[in-house]
Design a protein around this motif. Sequence first.
Motif, PDB file in Angstrom:
ATOM      1  N   ALA A  20       0.845  -1.207   0.000  1.00 47.93           N
ATOM      2  CA  ALA A  20       0.000   0.000   0.000  1.00 47.93           C
ATOM      3  C   ALA A  20       0.881   1.257   0.000  1.00 47.93           C
ATOM      4  O   ALA A  20       0.933   1.998   0.989  1.00 47.93           O
ATOM      5  CB  ALA A  20      -0.940  -0.017   1.202  1.00 47.93           C
ATOM      6  N   GLU A  22       0.542   4.116  -1.256  1.00 48.83           N
ATOM      7  CA  GLU A  22      -0.113   5.416  -1.116  1.00 48.83           C
ATOM      8  C   GLU A  22      -0.499   5.709   0.332  1.00 48.83           C
ATOM      9  O   GLU A  22      -0.901   6.826   0.658  1.00 48.83           O
ATOM     10  CB  GLU A  22      -1.344   5.482  -2.020  1.00 48.83           C
ATOM     11  CG  GLU A  22      -0.960   5.452  -3.493  1.00 48.83           C
ATOM     12  CD  GLU A  22      -2.167   5.513  -4.405  1.00 48.83           C
ATOM     13  OE1 GLU A  22      -3.129   6.206  -4.079  1.00 48.83           O
ATOM     14  OE2 GLU A  22      -2.112   4.850  -5.449  1.00 48.83           O
ATOM     15  N   VAL A  23      -0.375   4.699   1.179  1.00 52.20           N
ATOM     16  CA  VAL A  23      -0.777   4.869   2.581  1.00 52.20           C
ATOM     17  C   VAL A  23       0.428   4.829   3.510  1.00 52.20           C
ATOM     18  O   VAL A  23       0.450   5.522   4.530  1.00 52.20           O
ATOM     19  CB  VAL A  23      -1.801   3.778   2.974  1.00 52.20           C
ATOM     20  CG1 VAL A  23      -2.211   3.913   4.434  1.00 52.20           C
ATOM     21  CG2 VAL A  23      -3.024   3.850   2.071  1.00 52.20           C
ATOM     22  N   ASP A  37      -1.513   8.458   5.151  1.00 49.88           N
ATOM     23  CA  ASP A  37      -2.954   8.734   5.143  1.00 49.88           C
ATOM     24  C   ASP A  37      -3.618   7.874   6.221  1.00 49.88           C
ATOM     25  O   ASP A  37      -3.745   6.663   6.054  1.00 49.88           O
ATOM     26  CB  ASP A  37      -3.518   8.414   3.755  1.00 49.88           C
ATOM     27  CG  ASP A  37      -4.940   8.882   3.588  1.00 49.88           C
ATOM     28  OD1 ASP A  37      -5.572   9.278   4.596  1.00 49.88           O
ATOM     29  OD2 ASP A  37      -5.432   8.848   2.451  1.00 49.88           O
ATOM     30  N   PRO A  40      -7.631   6.418   4.815  1.00 43.34           N
ATOM     31  CA  PRO A  40      -7.549   6.301   3.358  1.00 43.34           C
ATOM     32  C   PRO A  40      -8.916   6.051   2.713  1.00 43.34           C
ATOM     33  O   PRO A  40      -9.837   5.546   3.360  1.00 43.34           O
ATOM     34  CB  PRO A  40      -6.635   5.088   3.155  1.00 43.34           C
ATOM     35  CG  PRO A  40      -6.789   4.287   4.391  1.00 43.34           C
ATOM     36  CD  PRO A  40      -7.028   5.267   5.496  1.00 43.34           C
ATOM     37  N   PRO A  41      -9.032   6.390   1.418  1.00 45.56           N
ATOM     38  CA  PRO A  41     -10.285   6.173   0.699  1.00 45.56           C
ATOM     39  C   PRO A  41     -10.564   4.681   0.486  1.00 45.56           C
ATOM     40  O   PRO A  41      -9.669   3.833   0.611  1.00 45.56           O
ATOM     41  CB  PRO A  41     -10.053   6.887  -0.638  1.00 45.56           C
ATOM     42  CG  PRO A  41      -8.574   6.954  -0.790  1.00 45.56           C
ATOM     43  CD  PRO A  41      -8.006   7.029   0.585  1.00 45.56           C
ATOM     44  N   GLN A  44      -8.421   1.967  -1.167  1.00 44.52           N
ATOM     45  CA  GLN A  44      -7.173   1.551  -0.521  1.00 44.52           C
ATOM     46  C   GLN A  44      -7.402   0.509   0.580  1.00 44.52           C
ATOM     47  O   GLN A  44      -6.432  -0.060   1.101  1.00 44.52           O
ATOM     48  CB  GLN A  44      -6.484   2.777   0.097  1.00 44.52           C
ATOM     49  CG  GLN A  44      -5.993   3.789  -0.908  1.00 44.52           C
ATOM     50  CD  GLN A  44      -4.816   3.264  -1.710  1.00 44.52           C
ATOM     51  OE1 GLN A  44      -4.009   2.492  -1.218  1.00 44.52           O
ATOM     52  NE2 GLN A  44      -4.741   3.662  -2.971  1.00 44.52           N
ATOM     53  N   HIS A  45      -8.645   0.253   0.942  1.00 46.25           N
ATOM     54  CA  HIS A  45      -8.900  -0.524   2.151  1.00 46.25           C
ATOM     55  C   HIS A  45      -8.384  -1.957   2.067  1.00 46.25           C
ATOM     56  O   HIS A  45      -7.815  -2.475   3.032  1.00 46.25           O
ATOM     57  CB  HIS A  45     -10.396  -0.510   2.490  1.00 46.25           C
ATOM     58  CG  HIS A  45     -10.866   0.821   2.990  1.00 46.25           C
ATOM     59  ND1 HIS A  45     -12.138   1.042   3.454  1.00 46.25           N
ATOM     60  CD2 HIS A  45     -10.208   2.014   3.097  1.00 46.25           C
ATOM     61  CE1 HIS A  45     -12.256   2.316   3.836  1.00 46.25           C
ATOM     62  NE2 HIS A  45     -11.111   2.917   3.609  1.00 46.25           N
ATOM     63  N   VAL A  48      -4.689  -1.943   2.564  1.00 49.15           N
ATOM     64  CA  VAL A  48      -4.330  -1.645   3.959  1.00 49.15           C
ATOM     65  C   VAL A  48      -4.535  -2.877   4.835  1.00 49.15           C
ATOM     66  O   VAL A  48      -3.685  -3.209   5.674  1.00 49.15           O
ATOM     67  CB  VAL A  48      -5.155  -0.456   4.490  1.00 49.15           C
ATOM     68  CG1 VAL A  48      -4.981  -0.296   5.994  1.00 49.15           C
ATOM     69  CG2 VAL A  48      -4.742   0.822   3.772  1.00 49.15           C
TER      70      VAL A  48
END
Length: 64
Positions: A20, A22-23, A37, A40-41, A44-45, A48
Amino acid sequence: MQITLDADKCCAAGQCVLVAPEVFDQREEDGVVELLDAAPPAEQHDAVREAAALCPAAVIEVRE
Ligand code: SF4
């Protein structure tokens, strides 16, 4: 989704960043995890949750 980290336990394995990016990131100097983040949106879950499951030091806590 809300993410918290116990970065003191992080062994800088980098699994979370691979799954991940972006996180999660890693500090330049020692590779310890950084949270990019905390909420996260939705897209992304899954990544994550996978990162939390893969983390060898159980650093990542996810609250849904
Ligand atoms: S996977 Fe876990 S131990 Fe590895 S860098 Fe990420 S938080 Fe740290």
